[in-house]
Scaffold this active site. Structure first.
Site, PDB file in Angstrom:
ATOM      1  CE1 TYR A  35      -3.311  -2.716   0.009  1.00 12.72           C
ATOM      2  CE2 TYR A  35      -3.620  -2.438   2.344  1.00 12.72           C
ATOM      3  CZ  TYR A  35      -3.940  -3.075   1.174  1.00 12.72           C
ATOM      4  OH  TYR A  35      -4.884  -4.068   1.167  1.00 12.72           O
TER       5      TYR A  35
ATOM      6  CE  LYS B 262       0.897 -17.419  -2.827  1.00 13.83           C
ATOM      7  NZ  LYS B 262       0.131 -18.666  -2.753  1.00 13.83           N
TER       8      LYS B 262
ATOM      9  CG  ASP C 204      -2.524 -19.794  -0.953  1.00 13.71           C
ATOM     10  OD1 ASP C 204      -1.740 -19.760   0.025  1.00 13.71           O
ATOM     11  OD2 ASP C 204      -2.213 -20.317  -2.036  1.00 13.71           O
TER      12      ASP C 204
ATOM     13  CG  ASP D 120      -7.175  -4.402   3.881  1.00 14.73           C
ATOM     14  OD1 ASP D 120      -8.168  -4.355   4.617  1.00 14.73           O
ATOM     15  OD2 ASP D 120      -7.019  -3.673   2.883  1.00 14.73           O
TER      16      ASP D 120
ATOM     17  CG  ASP E 259     -12.374  -6.409   6.202  1.00 13.87           C
ATOM     18  OD1 ASP E 259     -12.056  -5.941   7.320  1.00 13.87           O
ATOM     19  OD2 ASP E 259     -12.742  -5.700   5.248  1.00 13.87           O
TER      20      ASP E 259
END
Ligand code: NAD
Length: 366
Positions: free
Chosen positions: A144, A195, A228, A252, A256
């Protein structure tokens, strides 16, 4: 007598309604524990745009700078959603606040009482004992914020867009320390999500976390999981985790997902801790509910104040070091909800309590 000096930014929509409850709960606990509240209230978000022409006026920032913590409501709503993206209340208030106080660690408890398991899309069979996990997200690094970040025209009529994911070892170490401290205070299990099969930043993340835990808290059970798989495991069996922690973008998304499986946004608190210390030598922090301004119920006194009250409890724990007072508030919320006082978001056909009813039930439990 200790003094709790904090900034109160109620914001828009249900923000002021639930903030009032949190302040009444704080006043009650302060009277019981012989503490004094010293807070200043300031405009933020849409109301600040209306009153001062900016979502985060300098006067509000000043109030925050002289405080030891910020208790934040939520910002935004239909009135301001046609403004240019950069001027939207959430972006123009929360991002500068995160930047001004280097709020690098976002801590979100994922808590669902067994009695409310029906609120979760996972339903009671999968979570007969509810959910009790914590998600920690790095908040100021990663894709970001990395540079270069741009879109440019290429020869012909093609277009190129670039985002850059960057992490320094020191950034990983400081968020790892928050995760280690949280895991130590809970079930002593830490799952680091990355990852590392694809991303360089994740290889450094995994290596740094492994070294940090070995050096600082070898007693913790540390596991690593690809993001994942973590997204899948969270939906399959959330309680396999104790403390989940990860970089900005993965956090993020996962935080959620965690909010959804925990049922109502009205129950979920969060803390964002800064790099700096406050006047008490504790982490400066911003404390806010996970949900937004809920325009559909704003002004109807239907909002669930628990997330705001639980955010105030996190403030006492992290920025003021008042563990017992924080736990007392958390227990009071739990007793009120388990005792059957339920706002519309968690009522499931039972009698619907108002925001005020919920406040009275929490105060009675306190
Ligand atoms: P929202 O979280 O405001 O509402 C989503 C749903 O959850 C609604 O049905 C709402 O009624 C319910 N809900 C949320 N909090 C609740 C509570 N305390 N009690 C009972 N029900 C609750 O999300 P949205 O509708 O996508 O966004 C509304 C506005 O809030 C937008 O302007 C958005 O930008 C803003 N927002 C602000 C923040 C923030 O300030 N941090 C976060 C998210 C959204």
């Amino acid at each position: 007598m200790s003094t709790l000096k904090f900034a109160v930014l109620p914001g828009d929509g249900i923000g002021p309604e639930v903030m009032e409850v949190a302040l009444n709960v704080l006043s009650t606990i302060a009277a019981k524990e012989n503490m004094q509240l010293d807070y200043k209230t300031a405009d933020v978000g849409g109301i600040a745009i209306d009153n001062h022409g900016s979502a985060l006026p300098d006067s509000t920032l000043e109030v925050c700078k002289t405080a030891d913590a910020i208790l934040f409501g939520s910002v935004g709503g239909p009135k301001w959603e046609n403004l240019p993206p950069k001027e939207q209340p959430e972006r123009a208030a929360l991002l500068p606040l995160r930047k001004a106080f280097s709020l690098f660690a976002n801590i979100r408890p994922g808590l669902l009482y067994a009695e409310l398991a029906e609120a979760s899309p996972l339903k009671t069979e999968r979570i007969p004992n509810g959910i009790d996990i914590v998600c920690i997200r790095e908040l100021t690094g990663g894709i970001y914020f990395g540079q270069p970040k741009e879109t440019k025209d290429l020869e012909g009529d093609d277009i190129l867009a670039i985002d850059t994911m960057i992490y320094k070892k020191s950034e990983i170490e400081r968020i790892a320390d928050v995760a280690i401290a949280t895991a130590k205070s809970r079930g002593k299990r830490l799952c680091s999500v990355d990852k590392a099969n694809v991303l360089e930043t994740s290889v450094l993340w995994r290596q740094t976390v492994t070294e940090r835990v070995a050096a600082k808290a070898p007693e913790l059970e540390l596991t690593h999981m690809y993001v994942d798989n973590a997204a899948m495991q969270l939906a399959r069996d959330p309680n396999q985790f104790d403390v989940l922690f990860t970089e900005n973008m993965f956090g993020d998304i996962l935080s959620d997902e965690m909010a959804v499986i925990c049922g109502s946004l009205g129950m979920l608190a969060s803390a964002s801790l800064g790099a700096g210390k406050n006047s008490l030598g504790k982490p400066f922090g911003l404390y806010e509910p996970a949900g937004g301004t809920a325009p559909d119920i704003a002004g109807k006194i239907l909002a669930n104040p628990c997330a705001q009250v639980l955010s105030a409890a996190l403030m006492l724990r992290y920025s003021f070091g008042l563990e017992e007072a924080a736990t007392a508030i958390e227990k009071a919320v739990e007793t009120a909800v388990k005792g059957g006082t339920r706002t519309s978001d968690i009522a499931f056909g039972s009698e619907v309590a108002s925001t005020k009813d919920m406040e009275l039930a929490i105060l009675a439990s306190l």
